[in-house]
Design a protein around this motif. Structure first.
Motif, mmCIF file in Angstrom:
data_model
loop_
_atom_site.group_PDB
_atom_site.id
_atom_site.type_symbol
_atom_site.label_atom_id
_atom_site.label_comp_id
_atom_site.label_asym_id
_atom_site.label_seq_id
_atom_site.Cartn_x
_atom_site.Cartn_y
_atom_site.Cartn_z
ATOM 1 N N MET A 1 0.974 -1.089 0.032
ATOM 2 C CA MET A 1 0.022 0.046 -0.103
ATOM 3 C C MET A 1 0.905 1.218 -0.066
ATOM 4 O O MET A 1 0.557 2.375 -0.714
ATOM 5 N N GLN A 2 2.009 1.371 0.814
ATOM 6 C CA GLN A 2 2.715 2.446 1.007
ATOM 7 C C GLN A 2 3.569 2.662 -0.517
ATOM 8 O O GLN A 2 3.511 3.854 -0.918
ATOM 9 N N ALA A 3 3.945 1.483 -1.158
ATOM 10 C CA ALA A 3 4.142 1.925 -2.375
ATOM 11 C C ALA A 3 3.239 2.665 -3.534
ATOM 12 O O ALA A 3 3.704 3.816 -3.977
ATOM 13 N N ALA A 4 2.091 2.344 -3.437
ATOM 14 C CA ALA A 4 0.991 2.871 -4.314
ATOM 15 C C ALA A 4 1.013 4.452 -3.551
ATOM 16 O O ALA A 4 0.594 5.116 -4.589
ATOM 17 N N GLN A 5 0.841 4.344 -2.524
ATOM 18 C CA GLN A 5 0.657 5.744 -2.126
ATOM 19 C C GLN A 5 1.688 6.765 -2.286
ATOM 20 O O GLN A 5 1.406 7.808 -2.794
ATOM 21 N N ASP A 6 3.117 6.286 -2.375
ATOM 22 C CA ASP A 6 4.101 7.179 -2.692
ATOM 23 C C ASP A 6 3.945 7.502 -4.378
ATOM 24 O O ASP A 6 4.426 8.749 -4.701
ATOM 25 N N LEU A 7 3.546 6.518 -4.980
ATOM 26 C CA LEU A 7 3.601 6.706 -6.420
ATOM 27 C C LEU A 7 2.558 7.731 -6.936
ATOM 28 O O LEU A 7 2.895 8.586 -7.562
ATOM 29 N N LEU A 8 1.292 7.620 -6.086
ATOM 30 C CA LEU A 8 0.383 8.452 -6.462
ATOM 31 C C LEU A 8 0.691 10.248 -5.865
ATOM 32 O O LEU A 8 0.383 11.016 -6.656
ATOM 33 N N LEU A 9 1.543 10.013 -4.793
ATOM 34 C CA LEU A 9 1.882 11.504 -4.316
ATOM 35 C C LEU A 9 2.869 11.945 -5.430
ATOM 36 O O LEU A 9 2.936 13.257 -5.465
ATOM 37 N N ALA A 10 3.727 11.259 -5.746
ATOM 38 C CA ALA A 10 4.724 11.489 -6.830
ATOM 39 C C ALA A 10 4.309 12.149 -7.931
ATOM 40 O O ALA A 10 4.360 13.262 -8.511
ATOM 41 N N ALA A 11 3.186 11.413 -8.413
ATOM 42 C CA ALA A 11 2.465 11.662 -9.621
ATOM 43 C C ALA A 11 1.582 13.381 -9.253
ATOM 44 O O ALA A 11 1.506 14.067 -10.253
ATOM 45 N N ILE A 236 -14.300 9.931 -12.818
ATOM 46 C CA ILE A 236 -14.185 8.675 -12.466
ATOM 47 C C ILE A 236 -13.359 7.714 -13.531
ATOM 48 O O ILE A 236 -12.657 6.801 -13.274
ATOM 49 N N GLU A 237 -13.663 8.064 -14.950
ATOM 50 C CA GLU A 237 -12.663 7.199 -15.988
ATOM 51 C C GLU A 237 -11.477 7.415 -15.630
ATOM 52 O O GLU A 237 -10.776 6.486 -16.017
ATOM 53 N N ALA A 238 -10.963 8.721 -15.414
ATOM 54 C CA ALA A 238 -9.542 9.001 -15.048
ATOM 55 C C ALA A 238 -9.054 8.100 -14.010
ATOM 56 O O ALA A 238 -7.946 7.669 -14.007
ATOM 57 N N PHE A 239 -9.843 7.957 -13.038
ATOM 58 C CA PHE A 239 -9.342 7.201 -11.656
ATOM 59 C C PHE A 239 -9.205 5.940 -12.081
ATOM 60 O O PHE A 239 -8.425 5.028 -11.606
ATOM 61 N N ARG A 240 -10.080 5.446 -13.045
ATOM 62 C CA ARG A 240 -10.254 3.900 -13.448
ATOM 63 C C ARG A 240 -8.690 3.689 -14.094
ATOM 64 O O ARG A 240 -8.092 2.717 -13.930
ATOM 65 N N GLN A 241 -8.448 4.741 -15.080
ATOM 66 C CA GLN A 241 -6.954 4.749 -15.607
ATOM 67 C C GLN A 241 -5.935 4.450 -14.584
ATOM 68 O O GLN A 241 -5.180 3.654 -14.714
ATOM 69 N N LEU A 242 -6.016 5.401 -13.593
ATOM 70 C CA LEU A 242 -5.015 5.331 -12.509
ATOM 71 C C LEU A 242 -4.952 3.988 -11.831
ATOM 72 O O LEU A 242 -3.978 3.547 -11.600
ATOM 73 N N ALA A 243 -6.204 3.512 -11.480
ATOM 74 C CA ALA A 243 -6.205 2.359 -10.550
ATOM 75 C C ALA A 243 -5.456 0.912 -11.578
ATOM 76 O O ALA A 243 -5.007 0.081 -11.064
ATOM 77 N N ALA A 244 -5.742 1.167 -12.948
ATOM 78 C CA ALA A 244 -5.121 0.181 -13.963
ATOM 79 C C ALA A 244 -3.515 0.443 -14.037
ATOM 80 O O ALA A 244 -2.935 -0.636 -14.231
ATOM 81 N N LEU A 245 -2.880 1.500 -13.798
ATOM 82 C CA LEU A 245 -1.703 1.950 -14.158
ATOM 83 C C LEU A 245 -0.858 1.337 -12.742
ATOM 84 O O LEU A 245 0.344 1.112 -12.899
ATOM 85 N N LEU A 246 -1.465 1.436 -11.681
ATOM 86 C CA LEU A 246 -0.686 1.311 -10.340
ATOM 87 C C LEU A 246 0.010 -0.064 -10.247
ATOM 88 O O LEU A 246 1.198 -0.107 -9.846
ATOM 89 N N ALA A 248 1.701 -1.642 -12.316
ATOM 90 C CA ALA A 248 2.868 -1.843 -12.914
ATOM 91 C C ALA A 248 3.951 -1.412 -11.997
ATOM 92 O O ALA A 248 5.059 -2.127 -12.066
ATOM 93 N N ARG A 249 3.733 -0.572 -11.028
ATOM 94 C CA ARG A 249 4.939 -0.288 -10.311
ATOM 95 C C ARG A 249 4.530 -0.459 -8.603
ATOM 96 O O ARG A 249 5.525 -0.505 -7.935
ATOM 97 N N ALA A 250 3.366 -0.899 -8.090
ATOM 98 C CA ALA A 250 3.132 -1.296 -6.860
ATOM 99 C C ALA A 250 2.041 -2.362 -6.942
ATOM 100 O O ALA A 250 0.702 -2.264 -7.075
ATOM 101 N N ALA A 251 2.419 -3.795 -6.919
ATOM 102 C CA ALA A 251 1.670 -4.870 -6.918
ATOM 103 C C ALA A 251 0.425 -4.624 -5.645
ATOM 104 O O ALA A 251 0.604 -3.882 -4.478
ATOM 105 N N GLY A 252 -0.657 -5.039 -6.367
ATOM 106 C CA GLY A 252 -2.010 -5.035 -5.441
ATOM 107 C C GLY A 252 -3.195 -4.985 -5.937
ATOM 108 O O GLY A 252 -3.087 -4.846 -7.456
ATOM 109 N N ALA A 253 -4.318 -4.882 -5.529
ATOM 110 C CA ALA A 253 -5.468 -4.398 -6.123
ATOM 111 C C ALA A 253 -5.988 -3.098 -5.781
ATOM 112 O O ALA A 253 -5.989 -2.643 -4.607
ATOM 113 N N TYR A 254 -6.535 -2.353 -6.660
ATOM 114 C CA TYR A 254 -7.086 -0.999 -6.591
ATOM 115 C C TYR A 254 -8.528 -0.681 -7.075
ATOM 116 O O TYR A 254 -8.907 -1.467 -7.976
#
Length: 450
Positions: A1-11, A236-246, A248-254
Protein backbone atom coordinates in the motif's frame (compact mmCIF):
# COMPACT_ATOMS: atom_id res chain seq x y z
CA UNK A 1 0.00 0.00 0.00
CA UNK A 2 2.78 2.44 0.88
CA UNK A 3 4.40 2.00 -2.55
CA UNK A 4 1.12 2.87 -4.26
CA UNK A 5 0.60 5.87 -1.98
CA UNK A 6 4.10 7.14 -2.69
CA UNK A 7 3.60 6.68 -6.42
CA UNK A 8 0.33 8.61 -6.40
CA UNK A 9 1.85 11.41 -4.34
CA UNK A 10 4.77 11.67 -6.75
CA UNK A 11 2.32 11.84 -9.68
CA UNK A 12 0.36 14.55 -7.89
CA UNK A 13 3.51 16.61 -7.34
CA UNK A 14 4.48 16.33 -11.01
CA UNK A 15 1.04 16.96 -12.52
CA UNK A 16 0.57 20.47 -13.94
CA UNK A 17 -1.81 22.87 -12.19
CA UNK A 18 -3.55 24.60 -15.07
CA UNK A 19 -6.03 26.41 -12.82
CA UNK A 20 -3.60 28.34 -10.60
CA UNK A 21 -4.17 32.07 -10.03
CA UNK A 22 -1.63 34.60 -11.29
CA UNK A 23 0.28 36.49 -8.58
CA UNK A 24 -1.17 39.62 -7.06
CA UNK A 25 0.43 42.98 -7.94
CA UNK A 26 3.64 43.77 -6.08
CA UNK A 27 2.53 46.99 -4.35
CA UNK A 28 -0.38 49.45 -4.06
CA UNK A 29 0.73 51.49 -7.07
CA UNK A 30 0.94 48.41 -9.28
CA UNK A 31 -2.41 47.20 -7.92
CA UNK A 32 -4.13 50.49 -8.81
CA UNK A 33 -2.61 50.37 -12.28
CA UNK A 34 -3.84 46.77 -12.73
CA UNK A 35 -7.48 47.76 -12.33
CA UNK A 36 -10.34 47.65 -9.87
CA UNK A 37 -10.50 43.89 -9.26
CA UNK A 38 -6.75 43.53 -8.78
CA UNK A 39 -6.69 46.54 -6.46
CA UNK A 40 -9.47 45.14 -4.28
CA UNK A 41 -7.87 41.69 -4.16
CA UNK A 42 -4.48 43.19 -3.28
CA UNK A 43 -5.92 45.40 -0.52
CA UNK A 44 -7.95 42.54 1.00
CA UNK A 45 -4.92 40.24 1.09
CA UNK A 46 -2.79 43.03 2.55
CA UNK A 47 -5.41 43.45 5.28
CA UNK A 48 -5.34 39.72 6.04
CA UNK A 49 -1.55 39.55 6.25
CA UNK A 50 -1.42 42.65 8.44
CA UNK A 51 -4.11 41.30 10.78
CA UNK A 52 -2.30 37.99 11.15
CA UNK A 53 0.95 39.83 11.90
CA UNK A 54 -0.78 42.12 14.41
CA UNK A 55 0.17 45.31 12.60
CA UNK A 56 -1.59 47.97 10.50
CA UNK A 57 -1.75 47.53 6.76
CA UNK A 58 0.86 49.39 4.75
CA UNK A 59 0.60 53.06 3.84
CA UNK A 60 -1.87 53.68 1.09
CA UNK A 61 -3.67 50.33 1.41
CA UNK A 62 -6.87 51.63 3.08
CA UNK A 63 -7.07 54.38 0.47
CA UNK A 64 -6.50 51.87 -2.30
CA UNK A 65 -9.33 49.75 -0.91
CA UNK A 66 -11.85 52.60 -0.68
CA UNK A 67 -10.86 53.88 -4.13
CA UNK A 68 -11.30 50.45 -5.69
CA UNK A 69 -14.54 49.69 -3.84
CA UNK A 70 -15.97 53.08 -4.81
CA UNK A 71 -15.03 52.50 -8.45
CA UNK A 72 -16.58 49.03 -8.33
CA UNK A 73 -19.82 50.44 -6.91
CA UNK A 74 -19.94 53.18 -9.55
CA UNK A 75 -19.59 50.58 -12.28
CA UNK A 76 -22.28 48.43 -10.67
CA UNK A 77 -24.70 51.38 -10.46
CA UNK A 78 -24.19 52.53 -14.07
CA UNK A 79 -27.60 52.76 -15.83
CA UNK A 80 -26.13 51.09 -18.91
CA UNK A 81 -24.07 47.97 -18.37
CA UNK A 82 -24.35 48.07 -14.58
CA UNK A 83 -25.12 45.19 -12.25
CA UNK A 84 -28.88 44.67 -12.17
CA UNK A 85 -28.67 42.39 -9.11
CA UNK A 86 -26.84 45.03 -7.10
CA UNK A 87 -29.14 47.82 -8.27
CA UNK A 88 -32.10 45.73 -7.14
CA UNK A 89 -30.43 45.22 -3.74
CA UNK A 90 -29.85 48.97 -3.34
CA UNK A 91 -33.48 49.68 -4.21
CA UNK A 92 -34.62 47.04 -1.71
CA UNK A 93 -32.43 48.51 1.04
CA UNK A 94 -33.58 52.11 0.63
CA UNK A 95 -37.19 51.98 -0.61
CA UNK A 96 -39.73 51.00 2.04
CA UNK A 97 -42.28 49.65 -0.44
CA UNK A 98 -39.70 47.46 -2.17
CA UNK A 99 -38.34 46.25 1.15
CA UNK A 100 -41.82 45.30 2.33
CA UNK A 101 -42.61 43.62 -0.98
CA UNK A 102 -39.45 41.51 -0.76
CA UNK A 103 -40.21 40.51 2.83
CA UNK A 104 -43.73 39.49 1.92
CA UNK A 105 -42.47 37.61 -1.13
CA UNK A 106 -40.27 35.49 1.10
CA UNK A 107 -43.35 33.90 2.67
CA UNK A 108 -45.70 34.18 -0.30
CA UNK A 109 -45.45 30.52 -1.30
CA UNK A 110 -46.44 29.38 2.19
CA UNK A 111 -49.23 31.96 2.32
CA UNK A 112 -50.60 30.74 -1.03
CA UNK A 113 -50.59 27.15 0.18
CA UNK A 114 -52.38 28.15 3.37
CA UNK A 115 -55.15 30.09 1.62
CA UNK A 116 -55.58 27.43 -1.06
CA UNK A 117 -55.92 24.77 1.59
CA UNK A 118 -58.61 26.74 3.40
CA UNK A 119 -60.55 27.43 0.21
CA UNK A 120 -60.20 23.85 -1.05
CA UNK A 121 -61.65 22.61 2.22
CA UNK A 122 -65.00 24.18 1.32
CA UNK A 123 -64.89 25.14 -2.36
CA UNK A 124 -62.96 22.39 -4.14
CA UNK A 125 -64.90 21.19 -7.22
CA UNK A 126 -64.94 17.70 -5.74
CA UNK A 127 -66.92 19.05 -2.78
CA UNK A 128 -69.20 21.50 -4.57
CA UNK A 129 -70.22 18.97 -7.21
CA UNK A 130 -72.68 17.49 -4.75
CA UNK A 131 -74.37 20.86 -4.11
CA UNK A 132 -77.55 21.78 -5.88
CA UNK A 133 -77.13 24.35 -8.67
CA UNK A 134 -77.65 27.84 -7.43
CA UNK A 135 -76.09 30.91 -5.80
CA UNK A 136 -74.07 29.07 -3.13
CA UNK A 137 -72.47 26.68 -5.60
CA UNK A 138 -71.68 29.57 -7.97
CA UNK A 139 -70.11 31.62 -5.17
CA UNK A 140 -67.87 28.73 -4.12
CA UNK A 141 -66.84 28.08 -7.72
CA UNK A 142 -65.88 31.75 -8.03
CA UNK A 143 -63.77 31.59 -4.88
CA UNK A 144 -61.93 28.50 -6.13
CA UNK A 145 -61.30 30.10 -9.52
CA UNK A 146 -59.88 33.25 -7.90
CA UNK A 147 -57.49 31.20 -5.78
CA UNK A 148 -56.37 29.24 -8.86
CA UNK A 149 -55.68 32.56 -10.61
CA UNK A 150 -53.72 34.00 -7.64
CA UNK A 151 -56.22 36.88 -7.59
CA UNK A 152 -55.95 37.71 -3.91
CA UNK A 153 -57.53 41.15 -3.80
CA UNK A 154 -60.46 39.90 -5.86
CA UNK A 155 -60.75 36.91 -3.52
CA UNK A 156 -60.93 39.18 -0.48
CA UNK A 157 -63.62 41.29 -2.15
CA UNK A 158 -65.54 38.18 -3.18
CA UNK A 159 -65.45 36.89 0.38
CA UNK A 160 -67.17 40.06 1.50
CA UNK A 161 -70.02 39.23 -0.87
CA UNK A 162 -70.01 35.51 -0.18
CA UNK A 163 -71.48 35.61 3.31
CA UNK A 164 -75.25 35.50 2.78
CA UNK A 165 -77.07 35.82 6.08
CA UNK A 166 -79.58 33.26 4.93
CA UNK A 167 -76.87 30.54 4.77
CA UNK A 168 -75.46 30.29 8.29
CA UNK A 169 -73.34 27.21 7.59
CA UNK A 170 -71.58 28.83 4.64
CA UNK A 171 -71.07 32.05 6.57
CA UNK A 172 -69.48 30.11 9.42
CA UNK A 173 -67.22 28.20 7.03
CA UNK A 174 -65.98 31.31 5.20
CA UNK A 175 -65.62 33.63 8.19
CA UNK A 176 -62.06 32.50 9.10
CA UNK A 177 -60.85 33.35 5.59
CA UNK A 178 -61.88 37.00 5.70
CA UNK A 179 -59.26 38.16 8.14
CA UNK A 180 -56.77 35.36 7.73
CA UNK A 181 -53.20 36.66 8.06
CA UNK A 182 -51.98 34.77 4.99
CA UNK A 183 -54.66 36.33 2.79
CA UNK A 184 -53.97 39.79 4.21
CA UNK A 185 -50.29 39.44 3.38
CA UNK A 186 -51.04 38.25 -0.15
CA UNK A 187 -53.41 41.17 -0.71
CA UNK A 188 -50.82 43.63 0.61
CA UNK A 189 -48.13 42.13 -1.63
CA UNK A 190 -50.46 42.38 -4.62
CA UNK A 191 -51.16 46.03 -3.91
CA UNK A 192 -47.45 46.82 -3.54
CA UNK A 193 -46.64 45.07 -6.80
CA UNK A 194 -48.34 47.78 -8.82
CA UNK A 195 -46.17 50.57 -7.39
CA UNK A 196 -43.57 52.30 -9.54
CA UNK A 197 -40.56 51.39 -7.40
CA UNK A 198 -41.62 47.76 -7.07
CA UNK A 199 -42.12 47.56 -10.81
CA UNK A 200 -38.63 48.97 -11.29
CA UNK A 201 -37.29 46.40 -8.82
CA UNK A 202 -39.00 43.57 -10.71
CA UNK A 203 -37.59 44.85 -14.00
CA UNK A 204 -34.08 44.76 -12.49
CA UNK A 205 -34.73 41.23 -11.25
CA UNK A 206 -35.69 40.16 -14.77
CA UNK A 207 -32.45 41.64 -16.12
CA UNK A 208 -30.28 39.75 -13.65
CA UNK A 209 -31.38 36.34 -14.87
CA UNK A 210 -34.23 33.85 -14.80
CA UNK A 211 -36.51 33.99 -11.76
CA UNK A 212 -36.51 31.09 -9.34
CA UNK A 213 -39.08 28.51 -10.36
CA UNK A 214 -39.24 29.70 -13.97
CA UNK A 215 -38.64 27.48 -16.98
CA UNK A 216 -35.47 29.40 -17.78
CA UNK A 217 -34.18 28.85 -14.24
CA UNK A 218 -35.01 25.16 -14.48
CA UNK A 219 -33.18 24.91 -17.82
CA UNK A 220 -30.15 26.67 -16.34
CA UNK A 221 -30.20 24.28 -13.42
CA UNK A 222 -30.35 21.28 -15.73
CA UNK A 223 -27.43 22.61 -17.75
CA UNK A 224 -25.34 23.12 -14.61
CA UNK A 225 -26.23 19.64 -13.40
CA UNK A 226 -25.19 18.13 -16.75
CA UNK A 227 -21.84 19.94 -16.56
CA UNK A 228 -21.30 18.59 -13.06
CA UNK A 229 -22.27 15.07 -14.13
CA UNK A 230 -19.92 15.25 -17.12
CA UNK A 231 -17.03 16.34 -14.89
CA UNK A 232 -17.73 13.49 -12.45
CA UNK A 233 -17.88 10.90 -15.25
CA UNK A 234 -14.59 12.15 -16.71
CA UNK A 235 -12.96 12.03 -13.28
CA UNK A 236 -14.18 8.51 -12.55
CA UNK A 237 -12.91 7.32 -15.93
CA UNK A 238 -9.52 8.91 -15.22
CA UNK A 239 -9.40 7.30 -11.78
CA UNK A 240 -10.07 3.92 -13.37
CA UNK A 241 -7.10 4.52 -15.62
CA UNK A 242 -5.04 5.39 -12.55
CA UNK A 243 -6.14 2.19 -10.81
CA UNK A 244 -5.11 0.20 -13.89
CA UNK A 245 -1.68 1.87 -14.01
CA UNK A 246 -0.77 1.39 -10.34
CA UNK A 247 -0.04 -2.37 -10.40
CA UNK A 248 2.81 -1.82 -12.88
CA UNK A 249 4.89 -0.26 -10.10
CA UNK A 250 2.99 -1.19 -6.91
CA UNK A 251 1.60 -4.72 -6.79
CA UNK A 252 -1.88 -4.97 -5.36
CA UNK A 253 -5.58 -4.53 -6.10
CA UNK A 254 -7.05 -1.07 -6.43
CA UNK A 255 -10.62 0.08 -6.55
CA UNK A 256 -12.33 3.29 -7.65
CA UNK A 257 -15.08 4.49 -5.32
CA UNK A 258 -17.92 6.81 -6.33
CA UNK A 259 -20.13 8.88 -4.02
CA UNK A 260 -18.46 7.66 -0.87
CA UNK A 261 -20.46 8.15 2.36
CA UNK A 262 -19.55 7.42 5.99
CA UNK A 263 -21.82 5.03 7.90
CA UNK A 264 -24.46 6.14 10.42
CA UNK A 265 -22.93 6.79 13.80
CA UNK A 266 -19.53 7.75 12.40
CA UNK A 267 -17.56 9.82 14.94
CA UNK A 268 -17.86 13.59 14.99
CA UNK A 269 -20.62 16.06 14.33
CA UNK A 270 -21.94 16.01 10.78
CA UNK A 271 -23.19 19.59 11.11
CA UNK A 272 -22.00 21.62 8.12
CA UNK A 273 -19.31 19.10 7.20
CA UNK A 274 -19.11 17.51 3.77
CA UNK A 275 -20.66 14.06 4.00
CA UNK A 276 -20.34 12.69 0.45
CA UNK A 277 -17.08 12.36 -1.47
CA UNK A 278 -17.20 12.34 -5.25
CA UNK A 279 -14.32 10.02 -6.13
CA UNK A 280 -11.61 8.01 -4.42
CA UNK A 281 -9.05 5.28 -5.02
CA UNK A 282 -8.50 2.61 -2.39
CA UNK A 283 -6.05 -0.23 -2.02
CA UNK A 284 -8.16 -3.32 -1.28
CA UNK A 285 -7.35 -6.59 0.46
CA UNK A 286 -9.31 -9.33 2.17
CA UNK A 287 -9.12 -7.59 5.53
CA UNK A 288 -10.33 -4.19 4.23
CA UNK A 289 -9.28 -1.15 2.24
CA UNK A 290 -6.88 1.76 2.60
CA UNK A 291 -7.83 5.15 1.18
CA UNK A 292 -5.10 6.38 -1.20
CA UNK A 293 -6.67 9.34 -3.01
CA UNK A 294 -9.77 11.42 -2.34
CA UNK A 295 -11.25 13.96 -4.75
CA UNK A 296 -13.94 16.59 -4.92
CA UNK A 297 -15.12 17.27 -8.49
CA UNK A 298 -15.99 20.74 -9.77
CA UNK A 299 -17.39 21.69 -13.16
CA UNK A 300 -15.65 25.09 -12.98
CA UNK A 301 -12.53 26.13 -11.05
CA UNK A 302 -14.22 29.15 -9.45
CA UNK A 303 -16.76 26.87 -7.76
CA UNK A 304 -14.28 25.33 -5.33
CA UNK A 305 -13.65 28.22 -2.94
CA UNK A 306 -17.25 28.62 -1.79
CA UNK A 307 -17.47 25.19 -0.16
CA UNK A 308 -13.87 24.80 0.99
CA UNK A 309 -14.88 25.26 4.64
CA UNK A 310 -17.43 22.46 4.32
CA UNK A 311 -14.85 20.16 2.74
CA UNK A 312 -12.28 21.05 5.41
CA UNK A 313 -14.76 20.23 8.19
CA UNK A 314 -15.57 16.95 6.43
CA UNK A 315 -11.92 15.94 6.44
CA UNK A 316 -11.61 16.84 10.12
CA UNK A 317 -14.58 14.61 10.83
CA UNK A 318 -13.20 11.65 8.85
CA UNK A 319 -9.93 12.01 10.75
CA UNK A 320 -11.78 11.31 14.01
CA UNK A 321 -11.98 7.63 13.04
CA UNK A 322 -10.65 5.05 15.49
CA UNK A 323 -7.39 3.80 13.92
CA UNK A 324 -8.05 0.30 15.26
CA UNK A 325 -11.46 -0.01 13.59
CA UNK A 326 -12.82 -0.54 10.10
CA UNK A 327 -15.81 1.48 8.88
CA UNK A 328 -18.41 0.29 6.37
CA UNK A 329 -18.72 3.19 3.93
CA UNK A 330 -21.42 3.12 1.26
CA UNK A 331 -20.67 4.05 -2.34
CA UNK A 332 -22.52 4.28 -5.63
CA UNK A 333 -21.57 0.67 -6.31
CA UNK A 334 -21.58 -1.18 -2.99
CA UNK A 335 -20.17 -1.15 0.50
CA UNK A 336 -16.45 -0.85 1.26
CA UNK A 337 -14.75 -1.30 4.62
CA UNK A 338 -12.12 1.39 5.15
CA UNK A 339 -9.41 1.14 7.77
CA UNK A 340 -9.69 3.85 10.39
CA UNK A 341 -5.94 4.44 10.23
CA UNK A 342 -6.19 5.56 6.59
CA UNK A 343 -9.04 7.90 7.52
CA UNK A 344 -6.95 9.41 10.31
CA UNK A 345 -4.38 10.43 7.70
CA UNK A 346 -6.99 12.79 6.22
CA UNK A 347 -6.49 15.23 9.11
CA UNK A 348 -5.84 18.62 7.45
CA UNK A 349 -2.61 20.34 8.48
CA UNK A 350 -4.00 23.69 9.65
CA UNK A 351 -5.96 25.31 6.82
CA UNK A 352 -4.12 23.24 4.21
CA UNK A 353 -5.26 20.01 2.59
CA UNK A 354 -3.57 16.62 2.96
CA UNK A 355 -1.46 15.93 -0.15
CA UNK A 356 -3.71 13.05 -1.26
CA UNK A 357 -6.90 15.15 -1.16
CA UNK A 358 -7.48 17.02 -4.41
CA UNK A 359 -9.99 18.87 -6.52
CA UNK A 360 -10.63 17.62 -10.06
CA UNK A 361 -11.93 19.86 -12.84
CA UNK A 362 -12.38 19.24 -16.56
CA UNK A 363 -13.10 22.82 -17.62
CA UNK A 364 -10.82 24.71 -19.97
CA UNK A 365 -8.24 26.85 -18.20
CA UNK A 366 -9.40 30.46 -17.89
CA UNK A 367 -7.71 33.10 -20.02
CA UNK A 368 -7.89 35.55 -17.10
CA UNK A 369 -8.64 33.80 -13.80
CA UNK A 370 -10.53 36.14 -11.45
CA UNK A 371 -8.45 37.60 -8.64
CA UNK A 372 -11.59 38.48 -6.70
CA UNK A 373 -14.39 35.94 -6.35
CA UNK A 374 -17.96 36.79 -7.28
CA UNK A 375 -19.01 35.91 -3.72
CA UNK A 376 -16.52 38.39 -2.25
CA UNK A 377 -17.73 41.14 -4.57
CA UNK A 378 -21.32 40.48 -3.52
CA UNK A 379 -20.44 40.52 0.18
CA UNK A 380 -18.52 43.79 -0.06
CA UNK A 381 -21.29 45.40 -2.08
CA UNK A 382 -23.92 44.35 0.46
CA UNK A 383 -22.18 46.06 3.39
CA UNK A 384 -24.32 48.88 4.86
CA UNK A 385 -21.74 51.56 4.00
CA UNK A 386 -21.56 50.26 0.42
CA UNK A 387 -25.33 50.37 0.05
CA UNK A 388 -25.47 53.94 1.42
CA UNK A 389 -22.71 54.96 -0.98
CA UNK A 390 -24.56 53.36 -3.90
CA UNK A 391 -27.84 55.02 -2.93
CA UNK A 392 -26.13 58.41 -3.07
CA UNK A 393 -24.82 57.53 -6.52
CA UNK A 394 -28.35 56.60 -7.58
CA UNK A 395 -29.54 60.03 -6.42
CA UNK A 396 -26.90 61.77 -8.53
CA UNK A 397 -24.56 62.68 -5.66
CA UNK A 398 -20.78 62.27 -5.60
CA UNK A 399 -20.01 60.59 -2.26
CA UNK A 400 -16.53 60.70 -0.78
CA UNK A 401 -14.32 57.60 -0.70
CA UNK A 402 -13.94 58.01 3.07
CA UNK A 403 -17.56 56.94 3.46
CA UNK A 404 -16.41 53.42 2.61
CA UNK A 405 -13.86 53.22 5.43
CA UNK A 406 -16.36 51.32 7.65
CA UNK A 407 -16.14 48.45 5.15
CA UNK A 408 -12.35 48.45 5.45
CA UNK A 409 -12.58 48.44 9.24
CA UNK A 410 -15.12 45.59 9.24
CA UNK A 411 -12.96 43.51 6.93
CA UNK A 412 -10.61 42.41 9.71
CA UNK A 413 -13.12 42.58 12.56
CA UNK A 414 -16.54 41.33 11.46
CA UNK A 415 -17.11 37.54 11.35
CA UNK A 416 -19.46 38.01 8.37
CA UNK A 417 -16.45 39.13 6.30
CA UNK A 418 -14.07 36.38 7.37
CA UNK A 419 -14.49 34.39 4.14
CA UNK A 420 -13.90 37.57 2.13
CA UNK A 421 -10.79 38.43 4.14
CA UNK A 422 -9.38 34.97 3.34
CA UNK A 423 -10.66 34.86 -0.23
CA UNK A 424 -7.25 35.06 -1.94
CA UNK A 425 -5.61 32.55 0.38
CA UNK A 426 -8.52 30.13 -0.03
CA UNK A 427 -8.61 30.47 -3.81
CA UNK A 428 -4.88 29.85 -4.11
CA UNK A 429 -5.10 26.86 -1.79
CA UNK A 430 -7.94 25.12 -3.64
CA UNK A 431 -6.59 25.93 -7.08
CA UNK A 432 -3.18 24.65 -6.05
CA UNK A 433 -4.90 21.36 -5.16
CA UNK A 434 -6.95 21.33 -8.40
CA UNK A 435 -5.96 19.50 -11.54
CA UNK A 436 -7.44 18.09 -14.68
CA UNK A 437 -7.82 14.34 -14.08
CA UNK A 438 -6.14 13.47 -17.39
CA UNK A 439 -3.10 15.48 -16.32
CA UNK A 440 -2.82 13.18 -13.31
CA UNK A 441 -3.20 10.12 -15.54
CA UNK A 442 -0.39 11.36 -17.80
CA UNK A 443 1.81 12.09 -14.78
CA UNK A 444 1.29 8.64 -13.28
CA UNK A 445 1.80 6.94 -16.64
CA UNK A 446 5.15 8.66 -17.03
CA UNK A 447 6.21 7.45 -13.58
CA UNK A 448 4.80 3.94 -13.95
CA UNK A 449 6.50 3.33 -17.29
CA UNK A 450 9.57 5.41 -16.68
Amino acid sequence: MQAAQDLLLAALREAPRRYRLPPLPADPAAARAAGIEAALAFAIEAARLAAEAGRPAGDGVPGLFTWALGAFLREAMAPQGGDASFQALVLQAHDAAVGEYVRLSGGAAADRRSVRSLVDAIAHPGKTRALAPGAVRDRLATLHALVSADAWTALRDALEDALPSEDADLACALAPLRGHASLQRLVRRESLQGGATVQRYLALCERRGPCAGSRAAAAHGRSAARAGDDAERATIEAFRQLAALLPARAAGAYRVLRSLRPPPGFPGDRGKAKDEWDAAIASVAAEGAELLLLAEVKAAPAAASSDFSRLHRGLQRLAQADPARDYAFTSADDEVRLHGASLRRLQPPGRELPPHVIYCCTAAAETRPPLLSAASKAVLAAEPASLRYAQQLACGASPQQAQLLPVWDALTQAPRLRATLHQDATARLVRGAMLHPQDLVASLAALAHG
